[in-house]
Design an enzyme around this catalytic site. Sequence first.
Site, PDB file in Angstrom:
ATOM      1  N   GLU A  25       0.857  -1.197  -0.055  1.00  0.00           N
ATOM      2  CA  GLU A  25       0.115  -0.108   0.179  1.00  0.00           C
ATOM      3  C   GLU A  25       0.417   1.661  -0.322  1.00  0.00           C
ATOM      4  O   GLU A  25       1.995   1.341   0.807  1.00  0.00           O
ATOM      5  CB  GLU A  25      -0.960  -0.268   1.399  1.00  0.00           C
ATOM      6  CG  GLU A  25      -2.169  -0.139   1.034  1.00  0.00           C
ATOM      7  CD  GLU A  25      -3.041   0.444   0.192  1.00  0.00           C
ATOM      8  OE1 GLU A  25      -2.629   1.620  -0.386  1.00  0.00           O
ATOM      9  OE2 GLU A  25      -4.048   0.317   0.564  1.00  0.00           O
ATOM     10  N   ASP A  26       0.077   2.828  -0.787  1.00  0.00           N
ATOM     11  CA  ASP A  26       1.062   3.307  -0.813  1.00  0.00           C
ATOM     12  C   ASP A  26       0.981   4.316   1.053  1.00  0.00           C
ATOM     13  O   ASP A  26       2.248   4.795   1.229  1.00  0.00           O
ATOM     14  CB  ASP A  26       0.440   4.818  -1.612  1.00  0.00           C
ATOM     15  CG  ASP A  26      -0.597   4.894  -1.717  1.00  0.00           C
ATOM     16  OD1 ASP A  26      -1.725   3.601  -0.942  1.00  0.00           O
ATOM     17  OD2 ASP A  26      -1.229   5.928  -2.469  1.00  0.00           O
ATOM     18  N   ASP A  35      -4.602   5.898   6.396  1.00  0.00           N
ATOM     19  CA  ASP A  35      -4.762   6.474   6.355  1.00  0.00           C
ATOM     20  C   ASP A  35      -6.410   6.227   7.739  1.00  0.00           C
ATOM     21  O   ASP A  35      -5.780   5.698   8.788  1.00  0.00           O
ATOM     22  CB  ASP A  35      -6.186   7.020   5.570  1.00  0.00           C
ATOM     23  CG  ASP A  35      -5.888   8.653   6.065  1.00  0.00           C
ATOM     24  OD1 ASP A  35      -6.752   9.090   7.165  1.00  0.00           O
ATOM     25  OD2 ASP A  35      -5.741   9.702   5.258  1.00  0.00           O
ATOM     26  N   PHE A  71      -2.547  15.839   4.203  1.00  0.00           N
ATOM     27  CA  PHE A  71      -2.565  15.591   3.024  1.00  0.00           C
ATOM     28  C   PHE A  71      -2.038  15.692   2.000  1.00  0.00           C
ATOM     29  O   PHE A  71      -1.440  16.852   1.957  1.00  0.00           O
ATOM     30  CB  PHE A  71      -4.062  15.803   2.241  1.00  0.00           C
ATOM     31  CG  PHE A  71      -4.537  15.244   0.773  1.00  0.00           C
ATOM     32  CD1 PHE A  71      -5.301  14.234   1.448  1.00  0.00           C
ATOM     33  CD2 PHE A  71      -4.409  15.593   0.249  1.00  0.00           C
ATOM     34  CE1 PHE A  71      -6.284  13.281   0.417  1.00  0.00           C
ATOM     35  CE2 PHE A  71      -4.948  14.084  -1.284  1.00  0.00           C
ATOM     36  CZ  PHE A  71      -6.015  13.172  -0.558  1.00  0.00           C
ATOM     37  N   ARG A  76       0.126  11.850  -9.094  1.00  0.00           N
ATOM     38  CA  ARG A  76       0.831  10.698  -8.965  1.00  0.00           C
ATOM     39  C   ARG A  76       2.917  10.817  -8.773  1.00  0.00           C
ATOM     40  O   ARG A  76       3.133  10.017  -8.597  1.00  0.00           O
ATOM     41  CB  ARG A  76       0.252   9.490  -9.412  1.00  0.00           C
ATOM     42  CG  ARG A  76      -1.392   9.732  -8.927  1.00  0.00           C
ATOM     43  CD  ARG A  76      -1.805   8.163  -9.769  1.00  0.00           C
ATOM     44  NE  ARG A  76      -3.413   8.506  -9.995  1.00  0.00           N
ATOM     45  CZ  ARG A  76      -4.236   7.719  -8.272  1.00  0.00           C
ATOM     46  NH1 ARG A  76      -3.542   7.393  -7.702  1.00  0.00           N
ATOM     47  NH2 ARG A  76      -5.058   7.641  -7.782  1.00  0.00           N
TER      48      ARG A  76
HETATM   49  C1  PRP Z   1      -5.988   5.300  -0.562  1.00  0.00           C
HETATM   50  C2  PRP Z   1      -4.939   4.710  -1.004  1.00  0.00           C
HETATM   51  C3  PRP Z   1      -5.083   3.899  -0.163  1.00  0.00           C
HETATM   52  C4  PRP Z   1      -6.156   3.929   0.733  1.00  0.00           C
HETATM   53  C5  PRP Z   1      -5.343   5.120   2.667  1.00  0.00           C
HETATM   54  O1  PRP Z   1      -6.595   5.118  -2.275  1.00  0.00           O
HETATM   55  O2  PRP Z   1      -4.069   4.684  -1.815  1.00  0.00           O
HETATM   56  O3  PRP Z   1      -5.375   2.759  -0.894  1.00  0.00           O
HETATM   57  O4  PRP Z   1      -7.002   5.378  -0.085  1.00  0.00           O
HETATM   58  O5  PRP Z   1      -6.995   5.068   2.870  1.00  0.00           O
HETATM   59  P1  PRP Z   1      -7.764   5.207   4.436  1.00  0.00           P
HETATM   60  O6  PRP Z   1      -6.975   4.412   5.110  1.00  0.00           O
HETATM   61  O7  PRP Z   1      -8.179   5.843   4.876  1.00  0.00           O
HETATM   62  O8  PRP Z   1      -8.521   3.655   3.851  1.00  0.00           O
HETATM   63  P2  PRP Z   1      -8.031   6.013  -3.002  1.00  0.00           P
HETATM   64  O9  PRP Z   1      -9.065   5.427  -2.795  1.00  0.00           O
HETATM   65  O10 PRP Z   1      -7.778   7.637  -3.006  1.00  0.00           O
HETATM   66  O11 PRP Z   1      -7.025   5.039  -4.254  1.00  0.00           O
HETATM   67  P3  PRP Z   1      -6.448   5.335  -5.452  1.00  0.00           P
HETATM   68  O12 PRP Z   1      -5.008   4.728  -4.814  1.00  0.00           O
HETATM   69  O13 PRP Z   1      -6.950   4.623  -6.621  1.00  0.00           O
HETATM   70  O14 PRP Z   1      -5.492   6.988  -5.793  1.00  0.00           O
HETATM   71  C1  7HP Z   2      -5.277   8.575   1.183  1.00  0.00           C
HETATM   72  C2  7HP Z   2      -4.934   9.764   0.238  1.00  0.00           C
HETATM   73  N1  7HP Z   2      -4.183  10.152  -1.061  1.00  0.00           N
HETATM   74  C3  7HP Z   2      -3.783  10.882  -0.565  1.00  0.00           C
HETATM   75  N2  7HP Z   2      -2.709  11.742  -0.113  1.00  0.00           N
HETATM   76  C4  7HP Z   2      -3.473  11.161   1.493  1.00  0.00           C
HETATM   77  O1  7HP Z   2      -2.567  12.327   2.595  1.00  0.00           O
HETATM   78  C5  7HP Z   2      -4.253  10.352   1.533  1.00  0.00           C
HETATM   79  N3  7HP Z   2      -5.007   9.783   2.798  1.00  0.00           N
HETATM   80  N4  7HP Z   2      -5.613   8.691   2.460  1.00  0.00           N
END
Ligand code: PRP
Ligand code: 7HP
Length: 181
Positions: free
Chosen positions: A101-102, A105, A154, A167
């Site tokens: 995961e990136d 949150d 953010f 990205r």
């Molecule tokens: C983002 C990120 C995680 C998730 C984390 O994905 O890549 O998968 O949010 O947030 P959380 O812990 O609050 O659930 P997003 O739904 O924005 O999709 P993306 O990866 O395509 O940008």
């Molecule tokens: C999802 C997400 N995407 C981009 N930046 C952040 O800080 C984020 N938090 N959760």
Amino acid sequence: MNKLMTDVHEILLTREEIEDKVQELGKTLAAEYYDKRPLLVCVLKGALIFMADLSRAMNIPLEVDFMAVSSYGVSTKSSGVVRILKDLETSIEGRHVLIVEDIIDTGLTLNYLIENLKFRKPASLKICTLLDKPSRRRVQLQPDYCGFVIPDEFVIGYGLDFSEIYRNLPFIGVLKPEAYQ
Ligand code: PRP
Ligand code: 7HP
């Protein structure tokens, strides 16, 4: 000024800091999984750049697969409703699975994903995240491997978007609040 930079309030993690951390994580993971032929599951789209670099930092036999889920849409707030947009092509029964995961949150996305993947009976299921924002957690969840713990801001870049852009920034930056307010 570079057009992508105009909405960056500050650089939180430089390209070099990210590179060093990814190498370190790659070594740790390679030692852990060297005889397990792990399946790295990239959570699209945000984790695509981290996955590409992390997998190359792991000098062992491994496989990759991809899932796309969405909970944020075009907002900076999690909706809490997770949708699977693309599922795995591989069966994970009996496999050693590492979710890549990136960012974690609220934890809602991963919480859903873990429950969903556990049901498919992997031999092991672990989480590696580049970023962790524990102050925003809404469910109890701890990554097994984590690059950086970050404050409640953010962030964009290195795969992370706001409204699908940024990205491709090579660093991780904080988005200017005026960009989304
Ligand atoms: C983002 C990120 C995680 C998730 C984390 O994905 O890549 O998968 O949010 O947030 P959380 O812990 O609050 O659930 P997003 O739904 O924005 O999709 P993306 O990866 O395509 O940008
Ligand atoms: C999802 C997400 N995407 C981009 N930046 C952040 O800080 C984020 N938090 N959760």
